[in-house]
Design a protein around this motif. Structure first.
Motif, PDB file in Angstrom:
ATOM      1  N   THR A  68       4.373 -29.459   6.252  1.00 16.17           N
ATOM      2  CA  THR A  68       5.060 -30.672   5.788  1.00 16.17           C
ATOM      3  C   THR A  68       6.555 -30.430   5.654  1.00 16.17           C
ATOM      4  OG1 THR A  68       3.088 -31.439   4.637  1.00 16.17           O
ATOM      5  CG2 THR A  68       5.192 -32.390   3.939  1.00 16.17           C
ATOM      6  N   ASN A  69       6.932 -29.319   5.032  1.00 14.21           N
ATOM      7  CA  ASN A  69       8.358 -29.005   4.882  1.00 14.21           C
ATOM      8  C   ASN A  69       9.052 -28.930   6.226  1.00 14.21           C
ATOM      9  OD1 ASN A  69       8.234 -28.935   2.116  1.00 14.21           O
ATOM     10  ND2 ASN A  69       8.307 -26.708   1.957  1.00 14.21           N
ATOM     11  N   ALA A  70       8.433 -28.236   7.175  1.00 15.28           N
ATOM     12  CA  ALA A  70       9.065 -28.082   8.489  1.00 15.28           C
ATOM     13  C   ALA A  70       9.243 -29.428   9.174  1.00 15.28           C
ATOM     14  CB  ALA A  70       8.239 -27.141   9.366  1.00 15.28           C
ATOM     15  N   LEU A  71       8.258 -30.293   9.072  1.00 14.99           N
ATOM     16  CA  LEU A  71       8.333 -31.575   9.770  1.00 14.99           C
ATOM     17  C   LEU A  71       9.238 -32.579   9.074  1.00 14.99           C
ATOM     18  CD1 LEU A  71       4.618 -31.942  10.879  1.00 14.99           C
ATOM     19  CD2 LEU A  71       6.577 -31.147  12.234  1.00 14.99           C
ATOM     20  N   VAL A  72       9.255 -32.562   7.753  1.00 17.54           N
ATOM     21  CA  VAL A  72      10.036 -33.543   7.000  1.00 17.54           C
ATOM     22  C   VAL A  72      11.506 -33.139   6.877  1.00 17.54           C
ATOM     23  CG1 VAL A  72      10.354 -34.558   4.701  1.00 17.54           C
ATOM     24  CG2 VAL A  72       8.081 -34.464   5.725  1.00 17.54           C
ATOM     25  N   HIS A  73      11.748 -31.858   6.639  1.00 17.44           N
ATOM     26  CA  HIS A  73      13.113 -31.430   6.316  1.00 17.44           C
ATOM     27  C   HIS A  73      13.930 -30.945   7.509  1.00 17.44           C
ATOM     28  CE1 HIS A  73      12.409 -32.037   2.113  1.00 17.44           C
ATOM     29  NE2 HIS A  73      11.328 -31.279   2.158  1.00 17.44           N
ATOM     30  N   THR A  74      13.313 -30.809   8.680  1.00 16.26           N
ATOM     31  CA  THR A  74      14.100 -30.328   9.817  1.00 16.26           C
ATOM     32  C   THR A  74      14.275 -31.373  10.908  1.00 16.26           C
ATOM     33  OG1 THR A  74      12.201 -29.455  11.054  1.00 16.26           O
ATOM     34  CG2 THR A  74      13.268 -27.976   9.447  1.00 16.26           C
ATOM     35  N   ASP A  75      13.415 -32.391  10.935  1.00 13.77           N
ATOM     36  CA  ASP A  75      13.457 -33.412  11.984  1.00 13.77           C
ATOM     37  C   ASP A  75      13.453 -32.770  13.368  1.00 13.77           C
ATOM     38  OD1 ASP A  75      13.438 -36.057  12.875  1.00 13.77           O
ATOM     39  OD2 ASP A  75      15.604 -35.997  13.217  1.00 13.77           O
ATOM     40  N   ASP A  76      12.626 -31.734  13.520  1.00 15.30           N
ATOM     41  CA  ASP A  76      12.512 -31.036  14.795  1.00 15.30           C
ATOM     42  C   ASP A  76      11.076 -30.558  14.941  1.00 15.30           C
ATOM     43  OD1 ASP A  76      13.143 -29.841  17.209  1.00 15.30           O
ATOM     44  OD2 ASP A  76      14.884 -28.781  16.433  1.00 15.30           O
ATOM     45  N   ASP A  77      10.743 -29.994  16.105  1.00 17.43           N
ATOM     46  CA  ASP A  77       9.425 -29.410  16.316  1.00 17.43           C
ATOM     47  C   ASP A  77       9.269 -28.167  15.460  1.00 17.43           C
ATOM     48  OD1 ASP A  77       9.142 -31.331  18.244  1.00 17.43           O
ATOM     49  OD2 ASP A  77       9.174 -29.948  19.935  1.00 17.43           O
ATOM     50  N   ALA A  78       8.022 -27.721  15.333  1.00 18.48           N
ATOM     51  CA  ALA A  78       7.725 -26.488  14.621  1.00 18.48           C
ATOM     52  C   ALA A  78       6.509 -25.851  15.287  1.00 18.48           C
ATOM     53  CB  ALA A  78       7.450 -26.766  13.144  1.00 18.48           C
ATOM     54  N   VAL A  79       6.264 -24.586  14.958  1.00 21.94           N
ATOM     55  CA  VAL A  79       5.114 -23.869  15.489  1.00 21.94           C
ATOM     56  C   VAL A  79       4.400 -23.193  14.327  1.00 21.94           C
ATOM     57  CG1 VAL A  79       4.317 -22.028  17.026  1.00 21.94           C
ATOM     58  CG2 VAL A  79       6.266 -23.462  17.701  1.00 21.94           C
ATOM     59  N   LEU A  80       3.111 -23.470  14.200  1.00 19.02           N
ATOM     60  CA  LEU A  80       2.266 -22.846  13.186  1.00 19.02           C
ATOM     61  C   LEU A  80       1.524 -21.687  13.826  1.00 19.02           C
ATOM     62  CD1 LEU A  80       0.495 -22.687  10.564  1.00 19.02           C
ATOM     63  CD2 LEU A  80      -0.980 -24.405  11.641  1.00 19.02           C
ATOM     64  N   THR A  81       1.572 -20.532  13.170  1.00 16.16           N
ATOM     65  CA  THR A  81       0.807 -19.367  13.607  1.00 16.16           C
ATOM     66  C   THR A  81       0.070 -18.815  12.398  1.00 16.16           C
ATOM     67  OG1 THR A  81       2.519 -18.824  15.228  1.00 16.16           O
ATOM     68  CG2 THR A  81       0.927 -17.097  14.713  1.00 16.16           C
ATOM     69  N   ALA A  82      -1.213 -18.539  12.571  1.00 17.14           N
ATOM     70  CA  ALA A  82      -2.020 -17.912  11.517  1.00 17.14           C
ATOM     71  C   ALA A  82      -2.766 -16.745  12.141  1.00 17.14           C
ATOM     72  CB  ALA A  82      -3.001 -18.903  10.920  1.00 17.14           C
ATOM     73  N   VAL A  83      -2.774 -15.610  11.443  1.00 11.89           N
ATOM     74  CA  VAL A  83      -3.461 -14.413  11.915  1.00 11.89           C
ATOM     75  C   VAL A  83      -4.316 -13.888  10.777  1.00 11.89           C
ATOM     76  CG1 VAL A  83      -3.196 -12.072  12.811  1.00 11.89           C
ATOM     77  CG2 VAL A  83      -1.557 -13.845  13.475  1.00 11.89           C
ATOM     78  N   VAL A  84      -5.607 -13.698  11.061  1.00  8.40           N
ATOM     79  CA  VAL A  84      -6.533 -13.119  10.105  1.00  8.40           C
ATOM     80  C   VAL A  84      -6.992 -11.790  10.671  1.00  8.40           C
ATOM     81  CG1 VAL A  84      -8.727 -13.385   8.889  1.00  8.40           C
ATOM     82  CG2 VAL A  84      -7.378 -15.395   9.445  1.00  8.40           C
ATOM     83  N   ASP A  85      -6.848 -10.742   9.869  1.00 10.82           N
ATOM     84  CA  ASP A  85      -7.377  -9.442  10.268  1.00 10.82           C
ATOM     85  C   ASP A  85      -7.924  -8.746   9.028  1.00 10.82           C
ATOM     86  OD1 ASP A  85      -5.169  -8.373   8.927  1.00 10.82           O
ATOM     87  OD2 ASP A  85      -4.057  -7.974  10.761  1.00 10.82           O
ATOM     88  N   ASP A  86      -8.241  -7.489   9.153  1.00  9.50           N
ATOM     89  CA  ASP A  86      -8.817  -6.759   8.022  1.00  9.50           C
ATOM     90  C   ASP A  86      -7.888  -6.723   6.816  1.00  9.50           C
ATOM     91  OD1 ASP A  86     -11.081  -6.307   9.527  1.00  9.50           O
ATOM     92  OD2 ASP A  86     -10.411  -4.338  10.227  1.00  9.50           O
ATOM     93  N   GLY A  87      -6.590  -6.868   7.036  1.00 11.65           N
ATOM     94  CA  GLY A  87      -5.625  -6.843   5.942  1.00 11.65           C
ATOM     95  C   GLY A  87      -5.461  -8.167   5.217  1.00 11.65           C
ATOM     96  N   GLY A  88      -5.990  -9.248   5.756  1.00 12.67           N
ATOM     97  CA  GLY A  88      -5.864 -10.547   5.116  1.00 12.67           C
ATOM     98  C   GLY A  88      -5.354 -11.600   6.076  1.00 12.67           C
ATOM     99  N   LEU A  89      -4.707 -12.602   5.522  1.00 12.74           N
ATOM    100  CA  LEU A  89      -4.213 -13.742   6.279  1.00 12.74           C
ATOM    101  C   LEU A  89      -2.690 -13.774   6.238  1.00 12.74           C
ATOM    102  CD1 LEU A  89      -4.564 -16.599   7.614  1.00 12.74           C
ATOM    103  CD2 LEU A  89      -4.638 -17.510   5.278  1.00 12.74           C
ATOM    104  N   HIS A  90      -2.088 -13.989   7.393  1.00 15.18           N
ATOM    105  CA  HIS A  90      -0.639 -14.190   7.504  1.00 15.18           C
ATOM    106  C   HIS A  90      -0.443 -15.530   8.210  1.00 15.18           C
ATOM    107  CE1 HIS A  90       3.624 -13.160   8.064  1.00 15.18           C
ATOM    108  NE2 HIS A  90       3.494 -13.836   9.193  1.00 15.18           N
ATOM    109  N   VAL A  91       0.277 -16.449   7.542  1.00 17.27           N
ATOM    110  CA  VAL A  91       0.579 -17.764   8.110  1.00 17.27           C
ATOM    111  C   VAL A  91       2.083 -17.909   8.157  1.00 17.27           C
ATOM    112  CG1 VAL A  91       0.436 -20.264   7.748  1.00 17.27           C
ATOM    113  CG2 VAL A  91      -1.544 -18.816   7.232  1.00 17.27           C
ATOM    114  N   GLU A  92       2.581 -18.409   9.274  1.00 20.57           N
ATOM    115  CA  GLU A  92       4.011 -18.722   9.328  1.00 20.57           C
ATOM    116  C   GLU A  92       4.226 -20.014  10.095  1.00 20.57           C
ATOM    117  OE1 GLU A  92       6.409 -16.379  12.669  1.00 20.57           O
ATOM    118  OE2 GLU A  92       5.517 -15.064  11.178  1.00 20.57           O
ATOM    119  N   VAL A  93       5.252 -20.718   9.677  1.00 20.13           N
ATOM    120  CA  VAL A  93       5.662 -21.936  10.356  1.00 20.13           C
ATOM    121  C   VAL A  93       7.109 -21.731  10.773  1.00 20.13           C
ATOM    122  CG1 VAL A  93       6.020 -24.429  10.175  1.00 20.13           C
ATOM    123  CG2 VAL A  93       4.048 -23.362   9.048  1.00 20.13           C
TER     124      VAL A  93
END
Length: 147
Positions: A68-93
């Motif tokens: 929501t922040n990326a779409l509302v506050h930048t007025d530009d495209d964004a890319v969501l990436t999520a990675v789950v492995d043995d260490g846990g979850l990493h999400v970035e936008v």
């Protein structure tokens, strides 16, 4: 084993499963807030068998805040990436605007704006902002176990 993998260079959806790593990648259209529930659904599918009860719901909430922040506050495209492995979850936008987000104290009169990063800051195990040549990534991490 790959699942639903499309070329990352085209910006299309890419979900992959390799050994003990699950990945989700979605391109989010400019100011298209329909991407928020779609991102939550995709993450829910990715996390179907992950973590203790409640962890995937926290991940969905925090992901929807970043999207929501990326779409509302930048007025530009964004890319969501999520990675789950043995260490846990990493999400970035990742977005394509250099301005860094800042957690704000929510308005006590009930205004809901400004609470997203406060939620991320309070519920994630770790979070931050990483600059890119063009834009930035806002990310969070969660372990599978409740803290």
């Amino acid at each position: 084993m790959a699942m639903g993998a499309l070329s990352a260079t085209t910006g299309e959806e890419t979900d992959t499963i390799t050994d003990h790593t699950l990945r989700l990648r979605r391109r989010l259209g400019r100011a298209d807030l329909r991407a928020v529930p779609e991102a939550r659904r995709a993450l829910r599918d990715l996390l179907r068998h992950w973590g203790k009860p409640g962890r995937s719901e926290i991940a969905e909430l925090l992901t929807s805040e970043l999207v929501t922040n990326a779409l509302v506050h930048t007025d530009d495209d964004a890319v969501l990436t999520a990675v789950v492995d043995d260490g846990g979850l990493h999400v970035e936008v990742r977005d394509f605007v250099a301005r860094s987000p800042e957690p704000r104290t929510p308005d006590p009169d009930g205004d809901t704006h400004g609470r997203g990063l406060v939620l991320v800051e309070s519920l994630a195990d770790a979070w931050g902002v990483r600059p890119h040549g063009v834009g930035k990534s806002v990310w969070f991490e969660l372990g599978a176990e409740a803290a």
